[in-house]
Each structure stands twice: as C-alpha cells, then as structure tokens.
Scaffold this active site. Structure first.
Site, PDB file in Angstrom:
ATOM      1  CD  GLN A 103      -2.485  -1.367   2.327  1.00  0.00           C
ATOM      2  OE1 GLN A 103      -3.499  -0.413   2.144  1.00  0.00           O
ATOM      3  NE2 GLN A 103      -2.527  -2.137   3.335  1.00  0.00           N
ATOM      4  CE  LYS A 198       1.037  -8.909 -11.869  1.00  0.00           C
ATOM      5  NZ  LYS A 198       0.564  -9.798 -10.663  1.00  0.00           N
ATOM      6  CB  THR A 229      -3.012 -15.534  -2.783  1.00  0.00           C
ATOM      7  OG1 THR A 229      -3.216 -14.942  -3.457  1.00  0.00           O
ATOM      8  CG2 THR A 229      -3.313 -15.013  -1.448  1.00  0.00           C
TER       9      THR A 229
END
Length: 317
Positions: A103, A198, A229
């Site tokens: 962030q 991507k 993940t």
C-alpha cells in the site's frame, strides 16, 4: 560457531515474529540475544519488559511485520518506546519483512498510503535507523527521514541456482514491476529475461495476458519479492509451461503464503520454490516443493558494518 563480538555496546533483541532468524543473526555476529519478555494483559494489550540494562548501548531489534501483522507492529512500537525510555544510545530496527509495503501509493480514490503510515509510526516511536530486506517498492525508503539500509536477497537466491547448474535458463518477472529484480538475477546468471504481461482486476487476483521474451525449450526461473496467495506465481508458471518452457522454478524473498497458497503451489507446474527465512514457515507450510534459505549472515554482516561505520553497499556485490 561465531567468535564473541568484541564490542559489548552492541546488543541484539528480538520479539515474537521470527526468533529463530534472530538467534541465527546473533550467532553470526558472535553475541547472544538480549533478555526481554513479551506478554499480554487479559484484554490483549501488549506488555514488554527489558530484563537487562541498555543504557548507552546501540540496540538492534529484529522484528518482521509478518502475520499476525498488527500484533507484531504493536510489539515493535512498544519495544522502541521502552528502549528510548531506558536510555539506549541508538535504536536500530531490523525489519526483514516490511508489512503494508504493497500500500505504497493511491491507486484509487480514498485509499490510504499505509506504507507511509508505517514509516511515520516507527519514526515517531523513536527509531534511529531501519535495516530492511527487499522492499516491495524501493521508493518506500523515501517515506523515512532516518537512515535506511536496504539489503537485497537476489545474491542469496542466485547463488542457490548457480549451484544447480541449470541449462538454458531464462529469468522471468511475473509482472512489469519486477523487471529490475529479474534483470539483477539474469545478469548474475548470464541469462536472458522474460516478462509476464498480466493485469490485476482485483487484489490477490491476476490474469496472464502475454509472455514477453523467448522461453521455448528453456528452464524458467520466476522471481518475485513477495508470494502471498500464490495466484500470480502459479498462474505464471502454468502459462510458461503451456508456452513451451521446459521446466519452471520460482523464488521469492518473502514467503507470506497465506490462504490457498500452499495448495496452489503443490498443484502447480512449479518444480521447486526457493524462499528465504525473512518470514518463518510453520510446519504445515513446509512442503517438499519449498526450499528455505537463510538471510542471517547477510543481516548479521549488515549489523556489524552499521555498528562499525563501514560501507553496507559492499554486501550488494
């Protein structure tokens, strides 16, 4: 076994995030970890007790802000305050993994820049210096107004692959943002690079669009700073195999490996995933496909050089 470090003014402490790494770092330096306890009140408030004098000492606190992130951040901030009030000469934070680094900008309206907030908190608490490893965005160094030593994990990861003597290697960045990192490894291996084009329609969701570079018949090494993940890295590995790569290895500095990550890696085309111990791996995440390398000697050497006022950039060679 490291010899005893000659300067007793240097003290190394750790909190709860990565004690094993901290012990390795202290051993490399030739000292033992300082004595402190971290406990909680019944309502969850953190209490820290430093059990030895730090007056006039240069203190190095090893703490990755890995899960549980907020718990480890609060431990660190309270420890900094305790050291400041105990008259430590300097408070140096060794943060192998810097949480909230993703962030680092406002990508959409009304978003926080949490990486800057983290820097403000660490500075306001009283830290004098921060030693970090592979920030997600190198410009985060500019969020601080205190000295930052930004170490690199690429040499450690590259050294592992050099020993494997792989044939016809291509180093692949899983996105455009990681090209500089991939180039550093490729230069060390004398290999070309490739890029996965991507897009990310939502957080932790990735879609492969194109593969830039020649990967046909080659051994591909995917390199990233963080695997969370594992959606991006496994999608990229599968796309490389489908487009003609002979086999795919992957590596990263920070193995967050949350949610479905382990299952995705296990079921992917990745032959081996190489990570560092900037974040500890619990037993349930230690699968055969994952190899963990230690960054203790790199960080230990950086601490010695900082303490002795020597150049840290020598460690990048």
């Amino acid at each position: 076994m490291a010899s005893t470090y000659k300067d007793s003014a240097l003290k190394v402490f750790t909190l709860n995030s990565n004690r094993e790494l901290a012990e390795e770092i202290a051993n490399h330096i030739g000292t033992t970890l300082g004595k402190c306890t971290v406990s909680t009140f019944s309502d969850g408030e953190i209490q820290i007790n430093i059990e030895e004098s730090v007056r006039g000492n240069d203190v190095y606190v090893v703490q990755s802000t890995c899960p549980p992130v907020s718990q480890h951040i609060m431990e660190l901030l309270i420890m900094i305050d305790a050291l400041k009030r105990a008259s430590a000469r300097s408070i140096n934070i060794v943060m192998p993994y810097y949480g909230y680094a993703r962030q680092d900008r406002k990508a959409r309206s009304r978003e926080p820049i949490a990486a800057k907030l983290m820097a403000n908190l660490v500075e306001t608490a009283g830290a004098d210096r921060v030693i970090m490893l592979d920030l997600h965005a190198p410009q985060i160094q500019g969020f601080f107004d205190i000295p930052i030593d930004h170490l690199q994990g690429v040499p450690i990861l590259t050294s592992y692959f050099e020993k494997k003597n792989l044939d016809e290697v291509v180093v692949v960045s899983p996105d455009h943002g990681g090209v500089t990192r991939a180039r550093k490894m490729a230069d060390r291996l004398g290999a070309p690079i490739g890029i996965i084009d991507k897009r990310r329609p939502a957080p932790n969701v990735a879609e492969v669009m194109n593969i830039v570079g020649n990967i046909e018949g080659r051994t591909a090494i995917l390199i990233d700073d963080i695997i969370d993940t594992a959606g991006t890295i496994t999608l990229a590995a599968n796309a490389l195999i489908e487009n003609g790569a002979k086999e795919v290895y992957a590596c990263c500095t920070h193995p967050v490996l949350s949610g479905p990550a382990i299952e995705r890696i296990q079921n992917s085309k990745i032959k081996e995933l190489i990570v560092t111990n900037s974040i500890p791996l619990p037993e349930e995440k230690k699968i055969d496909k994952i190899t963990q390398l230690s960054v203790a000697s790199l960080i230990g050497e950086a601490i010695i050089r900082v303490h002795e006022l020597k150049s840290v950039s020598k460690l990048f060679d």
